[in-house]
Design a protein around this motif. Structure first.
Motif, PDB file in Angstrom:
ATOM      1  N   VAL A   1     -22.260 -13.301 -24.020  1.00 14.92           N
ATOM      2  CA  VAL A   1     -21.223 -13.241 -25.053  1.00 14.92           C
ATOM      3  C   VAL A   1     -20.260 -12.080 -24.793  1.00 14.92           C
ATOM      4  CG1 VAL A   1     -20.767 -12.919 -27.514  1.00 14.92           C
ATOM      5  CG2 VAL A   1     -22.734 -14.288 -26.774  1.00 14.92           C
ATOM      6  N   ALA A   2     -20.827 -10.887 -24.586  1.00 19.00           N
ATOM      7  CA  ALA A   2     -19.974  -9.708 -24.402  1.00 19.00           C
ATOM      8  C   ALA A   2     -20.777  -8.604 -23.738  1.00 19.00           C
ATOM      9  CB  ALA A   2     -19.431  -9.214 -25.739  1.00 19.00           C
ATOM     10  N   ALA A   3     -20.073  -7.691 -23.074  1.00 18.68           N
ATOM     11  CA  ALA A   3     -20.712  -6.539 -22.459  1.00 18.68           C
ATOM     12  C   ALA A   3     -19.796  -5.332 -22.556  1.00 18.68           C
ATOM     13  CB  ALA A   3     -21.055  -6.823 -20.992  1.00 18.68           C
ATOM     14  N   ILE A   4     -20.413  -4.156 -22.527  1.00 15.81           N
ATOM     15  CA  ILE A   4     -19.665  -2.909 -22.594  1.00 15.81           C
ATOM     16  C   ILE A   4     -20.317  -1.912 -21.658  1.00 15.81           C
ATOM     17  CG2 ILE A   4     -21.000  -2.061 -24.583  1.00 15.81           C
ATOM     18  CD1 ILE A   4     -18.317  -0.822 -25.600  1.00 15.81           C
ATOM     19  N   SER A   5     -19.490  -1.146 -20.976  1.00 18.94           N
ATOM     20  CA  SER A   5     -20.027  -0.181 -20.018  1.00 18.94           C
ATOM     21  C   SER A   5     -20.602   1.030 -20.743  1.00 18.94           C
ATOM     22  CB  SER A   5     -18.919   0.264 -19.058  1.00 18.94           C
ATOM     23  OG  SER A   5     -17.885   0.914 -19.773  1.00 18.94           O
ATOM     24  N   TRP A   6     -21.339   1.864 -20.001  1.00 20.45           N
ATOM     25  CA  TRP A   6     -21.997   3.040 -20.575  1.00 20.45           C
ATOM     26  C   TRP A   6     -21.007   3.960 -21.262  1.00 20.45           C
ATOM     27  CZ3 TRP A   6     -20.661   7.988 -19.111  1.00 20.45           C
ATOM     28  CH2 TRP A   6     -19.808   8.073 -18.002  1.00 20.45           C
ATOM     29  N   SER A   7     -19.776   4.023 -20.721  1.00 20.88           N
ATOM     30  CA  SER A   7     -18.757   4.913 -21.275  1.00 20.88           C
ATOM     31  C   SER A   7     -17.989   4.285 -22.427  1.00 20.88           C
ATOM     32  CB  SER A   7     -17.763   5.290 -20.176  1.00 20.88           C
ATOM     33  OG  SER A   7     -17.011   4.141 -19.798  1.00 20.88           O
ATOM     34  N   GLY A   8     -18.105   2.991 -22.564  1.00 20.83           N
ATOM     35  CA  GLY A   8     -17.274   2.277 -23.533  1.00 20.83           C
ATOM     36  C   GLY A   8     -15.904   1.945 -22.995  1.00 20.83           C
ATOM     37  N   GLY A   9     -15.640   2.331 -21.768  1.00 21.54           N
ATOM     38  CA  GLY A   9     -14.309   2.152 -21.213  1.00 21.54           C
ATOM     39  C   GLY A   9     -14.017   0.764 -20.689  1.00 21.54           C
ATOM     40  N   SER A  10     -15.051  -0.026 -20.474  1.00 23.69           N
ATOM     41  CA  SER A  10     -14.858  -1.389 -19.959  1.00 23.69           C
ATOM     42  C   SER A  10     -15.599  -2.367 -20.849  1.00 23.69           C
ATOM     43  CB  SER A  10     -15.382  -1.502 -18.526  1.00 23.69           C
ATOM     44  OG  SER A  10     -14.699  -0.638 -17.662  1.00 23.69           O
ATOM     45  N   THR A  11     -14.974  -3.498 -21.103  1.00 25.02           N
ATOM     46  CA  THR A  11     -15.599  -4.568 -21.864  1.00 25.02           C
ATOM     47  C   THR A  11     -15.306  -5.905 -21.200  1.00 25.02           C
ATOM     48  OG1 THR A  11     -13.686  -4.790 -23.333  1.00 25.02           O
ATOM     49  CG2 THR A  11     -15.485  -3.354 -24.084  1.00 25.02           C
ATOM     50  N   ASN A  12     -16.137  -6.874 -21.511  1.00 26.27           N
ATOM     51  CA  ASN A  12     -15.962  -8.217 -20.973  1.00 26.27           C
ATOM     52  C   ASN A  12     -16.456  -9.203 -22.024  1.00 26.27           C
ATOM     53  OD1 ASN A  12     -15.391 -10.279 -19.188  1.00 26.27           O
ATOM     54  ND2 ASN A  12     -17.256 -10.035 -17.978  1.00 26.27           N
ATOM     55  N   TYR A  13     -15.808 -10.366 -22.112  1.00 26.03           N
ATOM     56  CA  TYR A  13     -16.150 -11.331 -23.148  1.00 26.03           C
ATOM     57  C   TYR A  13     -16.204 -12.744 -22.589  1.00 26.03           C
ATOM     58  CZ  TYR A  13     -14.921  -7.641 -26.466  1.00 26.03           C
ATOM     59  OH  TYR A  13     -14.862  -6.465 -27.168  1.00 26.03           O
ATOM     60  N   LEU A  14     -17.043 -13.556 -23.194  1.00 23.11           N
ATOM     61  CA  LEU A  14     -17.018 -14.991 -22.992  1.00 23.11           C
ATOM     62  C   LEU A  14     -15.641 -15.480 -23.459  1.00 23.11           C
ATOM     63  CD1 LEU A  14     -18.740 -17.621 -22.453  1.00 23.11           C
ATOM     64  CD2 LEU A  14     -19.256 -17.562 -24.909  1.00 23.11           C
ATOM     65  N   ASP A  15     -15.054 -16.392 -22.698  1.00 24.78           N
ATOM     66  CA  ASP A  15     -13.697 -16.836 -23.026  1.00 24.78           C
ATOM     67  C   ASP A  15     -13.579 -17.351 -24.459  1.00 24.78           C
ATOM     68  OD1 ASP A  15     -12.700 -18.165 -19.754  1.00 24.78           O
ATOM     69  OD2 ASP A  15     -12.667 -16.136 -20.591  1.00 24.78           O
ATOM     70  N   SER A  16     -14.585 -18.056 -24.925  1.00 29.29           N
ATOM     71  CA  SER A  16     -14.481 -18.702 -26.243  1.00 29.29           C
ATOM     72  C   SER A  16     -14.562 -17.716 -27.402  1.00 29.29           C
ATOM     73  CB  SER A  16     -15.559 -19.775 -26.399  1.00 29.29           C
ATOM     74  OG  SER A  16     -16.855 -19.200 -26.339  1.00 29.29           O
ATOM     75  N   VAL A  17     -14.921 -16.468 -27.139  1.00 31.35           N
ATOM     76  CA  VAL A  17     -15.000 -15.480 -28.223  1.00 31.35           C
ATOM     77  C   VAL A  17     -13.910 -14.417 -28.112  1.00 31.35           C
ATOM     78  CG1 VAL A  17     -17.504 -15.839 -28.338  1.00 31.35           C
ATOM     79  CG2 VAL A  17     -16.600 -13.818 -27.147  1.00 31.35           C
ATOM     80  N   LYS A  18     -13.141 -14.456 -27.040  1.00 31.49           N
ATOM     81  CA  LYS A  18     -12.061 -13.477 -26.879  1.00 31.49           C
ATOM     82  C   LYS A  18     -11.088 -13.560 -28.048  1.00 31.49           C
ATOM     83  CE  LYS A  18     -12.050 -13.100 -21.832  1.00 31.49           C
ATOM     84  NZ  LYS A  18     -11.334 -13.422 -20.580  1.00 31.49           N
ATOM     85  N   GLY A  19     -10.735 -12.388 -28.570  1.00 28.64           N
ATOM     86  CA  GLY A  19      -9.827 -12.329 -29.708  1.00 28.64           C
ATOM     87  C   GLY A  19     -10.521 -12.475 -31.044  1.00 28.64           C
ATOM     88  N   ARG A  20     -11.788 -12.865 -31.041  1.00 28.57           N
ATOM     89  CA  ARG A  20     -12.553 -13.008 -32.293  1.00 28.57           C
ATOM     90  C   ARG A  20     -13.693 -11.989 -32.381  1.00 28.57           C
ATOM     91  NH1 ARG A  20     -15.418 -17.504 -33.262  1.00 28.57           N
ATOM     92  NH2 ARG A  20     -15.768 -18.028 -31.066  1.00 28.57           N
TER      93      ARG A  20
END
Length: 126
Positions: free
Chosen positions: A48-67
């Motif tokens: 669904v989503a991930a965040i790096s140790w610093s909080g500086g990078s994130t990634n999302y499943l396409d269907s949840v982006k923006g939500r």
């Protein structure tokens, strides 16, 4: 060892919001990348989503982006998933996971994560 315990799930109508929390114990999460996954009945667990140790990078499943928005508070040893505009297809058990990865490279495959919580149910009614 890292113990993760998700909370914040529940039943919500379509269009509603929930905020999932995942506090950790055992070790500090400051050197772990964190992820949220979900698993619906009869389906495989999906990223669904991930965040790096610093909080500086994130990634999302396409269907949840923006939500959905993933965030973390390393001082509280907690990761969050804010879910807005929920849809019935978001219904699943949601899991948080920790990966021993002190980098900005984010993983989307469950096999890379070392520790998992027990999951919290999110049900979205139409």
């Amino acid at each position: 060892q890292v113990q993760l315990v998700e909370s914040g799930g529940g039943l919500v109508q379509a269009g509603g919001s929930l905020r999932l929390s995942c506090p950790a114990s055992g070790r500090t999460l400051s050197r772990y990348n964190m992820g949220w996954f979900r698993q619906a009945p009869g389906k495989e667990r999906e990223f669904v989503a991930a965040i790096s140790w610093s909080g500086g990078s994130t990634n999302y499943l396409d269907s949840v982006k923006g939500r959905f928005t993933i965030s973390r508070d390393n001082a509280k040893n907690t990761v969050y998933l804010q879910m807005n505009g929920l849809k019935p297809e978001d219904t699943a058990v949601y899991y948080c996971a920790a990966e021993r990865n002190y980098s900005e490279v984010l993983r989307t495959r469950a096999v890379f994560y070392d520790y998992w919580g027990q999951g919290t149910q999110v049900t979205v009614s139409s």
